[in-house]
Design a protein around this motif. Structure first.
Motif, PDB file in Angstrom:
ATOM      1  N   MET A   1      -3.171   4.597  -4.570  1.00  0.00           N
ATOM      2  CA  MET A   1      -1.954   4.325  -5.330  1.00  0.00           C
ATOM      3  C   MET A   1      -1.274   3.034  -4.898  1.00  0.00           C
ATOM      4  O   MET A   1      -0.504   2.444  -5.671  1.00  0.00           O
ATOM      5  N   ASP A   2      -1.514   2.589  -3.664  1.00  0.00           N
ATOM      6  CA  ASP A   2      -0.728   1.480  -3.119  1.00  0.00           C
ATOM      7  C   ASP A   2      -1.279   0.126  -3.553  1.00  0.00           C
ATOM      8  O   ASP A   2      -2.333   0.033  -4.184  1.00  0.00           O
TER       9      ASP A   2
ATOM     10  N   GLU B   1       5.002   3.252   0.765  1.00  0.00           N
ATOM     11  CA  GLU B   1       6.088   3.488  -0.188  1.00  0.00           C
ATOM     12  C   GLU B   1       5.512   3.712  -1.587  1.00  0.00           C
ATOM     13  O   GLU B   1       5.863   3.029  -2.544  1.00  0.00           O
ATOM     14  N   GLU B   2       4.629   4.693  -1.698  1.00  0.00           N
ATOM     15  CA  GLU B   2       3.960   4.953  -2.972  1.00  0.00           C
ATOM     16  C   GLU B   2       4.682   5.987  -3.833  1.00  0.00           C
ATOM     17  O   GLU B   2       4.169   6.380  -4.887  1.00  0.00           O
ATOM     18  N   LYS B   3       5.843   6.460  -3.419  1.00  0.00           N
ATOM     19  CA  LYS B   3       6.510   7.579  -4.086  1.00  0.00           C
ATOM     20  C   LYS B   3       6.721   7.333  -5.577  1.00  0.00           C
ATOM     21  O   LYS B   3       6.509   8.247  -6.394  1.00  0.00           O
ATOM     22  N   GLY B   4       7.152   6.142  -5.961  1.00  0.00           N
ATOM     23  CA  GLY B   4       7.391   5.878  -7.375  1.00  0.00           C
ATOM     24  C   GLY B   4       6.132   6.022  -8.208  1.00  0.00           C
ATOM     25  O   GLY B   4       6.158   6.593  -9.311  1.00  0.00           O
ATOM     26  N   VAL B   5       5.018   5.519  -7.688  1.00  0.00           N
ATOM     27  CA  VAL B   5       3.737   5.644  -8.386  1.00  0.00           C
ATOM     28  C   VAL B   5       3.314   7.107  -8.444  1.00  0.00           C
ATOM     29  O   VAL B   5       2.896   7.612  -9.496  1.00  0.00           O
TER      30      VAL B   5
ATOM     31  N   PRO C   1      14.791  -5.155   7.817  1.00  0.00           N
ATOM     32  CA  PRO C   1      13.401  -5.068   8.239  1.00  0.00           C
ATOM     33  C   PRO C   1      12.771  -3.764   7.759  1.00  0.00           C
ATOM     34  O   PRO C   1      13.372  -2.697   7.831  1.00  0.00           O
ATOM     35  N   GLY C   2      11.557  -3.876   7.246  1.00  0.00           N
ATOM     36  CA  GLY C   2      10.868  -2.715   6.690  1.00  0.00           C
ATOM     37  C   GLY C   2      10.929  -2.630   5.179  1.00  0.00           C
ATOM     38  O   GLY C   2      10.161  -1.878   4.570  1.00  0.00           O
ATOM     39  N   ASP C   3      11.856  -3.368   4.539  1.00  0.00           N
ATOM     40  CA  ASP C   3      11.890  -3.393   3.075  1.00  0.00           C
ATOM     41  C   ASP C   3      10.568  -3.952   2.541  1.00  0.00           C
ATOM     42  O   ASP C   3      10.005  -4.895   3.100  1.00  0.00           O
ATOM     43  N   ARG C   4      10.091  -3.369   1.453  1.00  0.00           N
ATOM     44  CA  ARG C   4       8.852  -3.841   0.832  1.00  0.00           C
ATOM     45  C   ARG C   4       9.143  -4.947  -0.174  1.00  0.00           C
ATOM     46  O   ARG C   4      10.193  -4.950  -0.828  1.00  0.00           O
TER      47      ARG C   4
ATOM     48  N   LEU D   1       2.474   2.045 -14.512  1.00  0.00           N
ATOM     49  CA  LEU D   1       2.006   2.127 -13.128  1.00  0.00           C
ATOM     50  C   LEU D   1       2.009   0.753 -12.463  1.00  0.00           C
ATOM     51  O   LEU D   1       2.411   0.608 -11.300  1.00  0.00           O
ATOM     52  N   CYS D   2       1.569  -0.263 -13.200  1.00  0.00           N
ATOM     53  CA  CYS D   2       1.505  -1.605 -12.637  1.00  0.00           C
ATOM     54  C   CYS D   2       2.892  -2.194 -12.389  1.00  0.00           C
ATOM     55  O   CYS D   2       3.038  -3.108 -11.569  1.00  0.00           O
ATOM     56  N   SER D   3       3.888  -1.681 -13.069  1.00  0.00           N
ATOM     57  CA  SER D   3       5.239  -2.214 -12.908  1.00  0.00           C
ATOM     58  C   SER D   3       6.003  -1.556 -11.761  1.00  0.00           C
ATOM     59  O   SER D   3       7.067  -2.037 -11.366  1.00  0.00           O
ATOM     60  N   ILE D   4       5.485  -0.452 -11.226  1.00  0.00           N
ATOM     61  CA  ILE D   4       6.187   0.289 -10.175  1.00  0.00           C
ATOM     62  C   ILE D   4       5.809  -0.281  -8.813  1.00  0.00           C
ATOM     63  O   ILE D   4       4.629  -0.330  -8.469  1.00  0.00           O
ATOM     64  N   PRO D   5       6.773  -0.712  -8.008  1.00  0.00           N
ATOM     65  CA  PRO D   5       6.447  -1.191  -6.656  1.00  0.00           C
ATOM     66  C   PRO D   5       5.828  -0.078  -5.826  1.00  0.00           C
ATOM     67  O   PRO D   5       6.294   1.062  -5.847  1.00  0.00           O
ATOM     68  N   GLY D   6       4.785  -0.409  -5.089  1.00  0.00           N
ATOM     69  CA  GLY D   6       4.110   0.617  -4.289  1.00  0.00           C
ATOM     70  C   GLY D   6       3.320   0.034  -3.146  1.00  0.00           C
ATOM     71  O   GLY D   6       2.135   0.339  -2.995  1.00  0.00           O
ATOM     72  N   VAL D   7       3.956  -0.824  -2.335  1.00  0.00           N
ATOM     73  CA  VAL D   7       3.292  -1.335  -1.132  1.00  0.00           C
ATOM     74  C   VAL D   7       3.009  -0.159  -0.199  1.00  0.00           C
ATOM     75  O   VAL D   7       3.747   0.830  -0.183  1.00  0.00           O
TER      76      VAL D   7
END
Length: 342
Positions: free
Chosen positions: A67-68, A19-23, A154-157, A10-16
């Motif tokens: 999650m974020d 954009e929480e989908k991966g988590v 623009p908009g990339d996390r 969970l800590c390794s998945i990007p989730g700003v």
């Protein structure tokens, strides 16, 4: 009790925020095998999990965990190939210049480094002070605007590229404040429970708690308990609100409301009776997400914090026993509340 490999994932998945989908997908996969857990994804991207217990709850309880994580958004690409960033959430600007980051683009992940104004261009007032997070820029090694524009938009996390480590007593990693809470709720849902229970893994906690508010409005619980990381005292700090290794922190109020006194006293009494480490939070702070949740439906509300040192920087630190105690306390408290004890 706690699946530490799962927490590491969970800590390794990007989730700003936003954009929480991966988590969410990883938590969904962890809970999907349980036949007594029904899962639902809300339009805003939250994950609601309803656990079937041995009995129907007399008082319905909703547990919430964000999650974020804090991070950055790409806001503008400059002529020299550097990229301007907008901070998202609570980020400390201390010693961030030169930190490695990961840019999450539509085409995959891209490495980069945080930069700031060179020392020889700083004013006398700016020298010796931490660089504000909003003054940092992203350097991906592009030589001009066109080259950078082919790589990022623009908009990339942007998230910190941080290591994960476990010692005998401590966990070290990125985004522990939110992901530890998610791991605690996931561990609880994997158990056989006496009463029905609903848990929500919420989106956009760093940007106002919009996900939490919509979930509470949809589910209409009697009681809401918001679980998340809370800043723990530093070694040289006399009173930072709570301490590592002393168990979860029970809040009596935050910046927006005073919590339900019966819940506050009931949680502390349950912890003492069962010998579960627990502490009263002595600092009055926080962003008021639990208060906003209560305002949506009039639900009785409480916040339970997992002590974390250095939230909002690339690597946070948490005592492993505090997370274990959080799961034990949540199970006991939910049983008491659902049964109508307090």
């Amino acid at each position: 009790m706690i699946n530490w490999n799962f927490l590491q994932e969970l800590c390794s998945i990007p989730g700003v925020s936003g954009e929480e989908k991966g988590v969410r997908d990883r938590i969904f996969c962890e809970l999907q095998p349980f036949e007594d857990v029904s899962l639902h994804i809300t339009p805003l991207g939250c994950l609601a999990a309803k656990k079937k217990g041995k009995q129907r709850a007399a008082v319905s309880v909703l547990l919430c965990a964000p999650m974020d994580e804090p991070g950055f958004l790409v806001s503008r690409i400059c002529d020299d190939g550097t990229v301007k960033l907008t901070p998202v959430g609570s980020i400390s600007g201390q010693a961030l210049c030169g930190r490695p980051v990961t840019v999450c683009t539509a085409d995959g992940e891209l490495p980069g480094v945080l930069g700031a104004k060179p020392v020889h261009l700083l004013t006398a007032e700016e020298r010796g002070k931490p660089v504000p997070a909003g003054d940092l820029y992203l350097d991906i090694g592009a030589l001009n605007k066109e080259e950078a524009g082919r790589a990022v938009c623009p908009g990339d996390r942007v998230v910190f590229a941080s290591p994960w480590n476990l010692s005998a007593d401590m966990a070290f990693g990125r985004s522990l404040a939110s992901r530890a809470a998610c791991a605690a709720l996931t561990a609880l849902l994997s158990r056989d429970l006496d009463f029905d229970l609903t848990a929500a893994f919420t989106a956009q906690g760093e940007t106002g708690g919009g996900g939490l508010m919509t979930v509470v409005h949809d589910i209409q619980p009697d009681v809401v308990i918001c679980v998340g990381g809370v800043k723990a005292s530093l070694p040289d700090e006399e009173d930072g609100g709570c301490m590592l290794g002393k168990g979860p922190s029970v809040h009596f109020m935050d910046s927006r409301m005073i919590y339900d006194s019966r819940l506050f006293r009931g949680v502390l009494e349950t912890a003492r009776r069962l010998g579960i480490p627990c502490q009263e939070r002595t600092a009055v702070n926080g962003n008021g997400s639990a208060g906003r949740a209560a305002a949506q439906t009039g639900a009785r509300t409480l916040a339970l914090g997992i002590p974390v040192r250095y939230p909002g920087v690339p690597v946070s630190m948490m005592a492993k026993q505090d997370l274990e105690s959080t799961v034990r306390l949540l199970e006991a408290v939910c049983r008491e509340i659902a049964g109508g004890s307090f």
